[in-house]
Write a protein that holds these residues in place. Structure first.
Motif: not given
Length: 151
Positions: A118, A140-141, A144-145, A148
């Protein structure tokens, strides 16, 4: 502890890198290795092209490595990322995290990969078997998740 960080076009020799990290070290009880490989994307991919900004990419990987070293009791760390055209089945990235105990090594390696995906300034473009060149691959999402969980 100083981390080994390289960005190179040449293939990665994970066994040689592990040996270099652990040679003469009796304090290391665990080395977790992650090797990221180029997928063939269902047989349609001829190569994945990776570009980076020299200097900037090494600095960002170094920053991520520094964070890992403050969060876990690491005894050694190696991060090697490739650039250029990489064929299916070839290595893209190698992360080695060494510690006295396995949990720190596992967590540090996972953290490093999540942040490399990321935050490291690399751009990817697909070269397809039919001869066409795809667009630059979007982030890609799911990546990103994943990052977190470390905040």
């Amino acid at each position: 502890m100083t981390a080994t960080i390289r960005i190179q076009a040449d293939p990665i020799d994970a066994a040689a890198e592990t040996t270099a990290l652990t040679r003469g070290r009796a304090d290391i009880g665990a080395v977790v290795a992650f090797t990221g490989l180029c997928r063939d994307e269902g047989g349609r991919l001829a190569a994945l092209e990776l570009e980076h900004y020299p200097g900037m990419a090494e600095a960002e990987i170094g920053r991520i490595a520094d964070v890992a070293q403050t969060r876990w009791p690491l005894l050694g760390l190696t991060v090697i990322h490739r650039f250029g055209k990489i064929g299916p089945g070839e290595e893209i990235v190698l992360v080695l995290a060494a510690s006295a105990h396995r949990q720190a090594a596992f967590e540090a390696a996972s953290f490093l990969m999540d942040y490399l995906k990321t935050h490291a300034p690399f751009w990817k473009r697909e070269h397809l078997k039919d001869g066409t060149v795809g667009d630059w691959v979007e982030a890609k999402e799911i990546d990103d998740r994943a990052v977190e969980r470390w905040r």
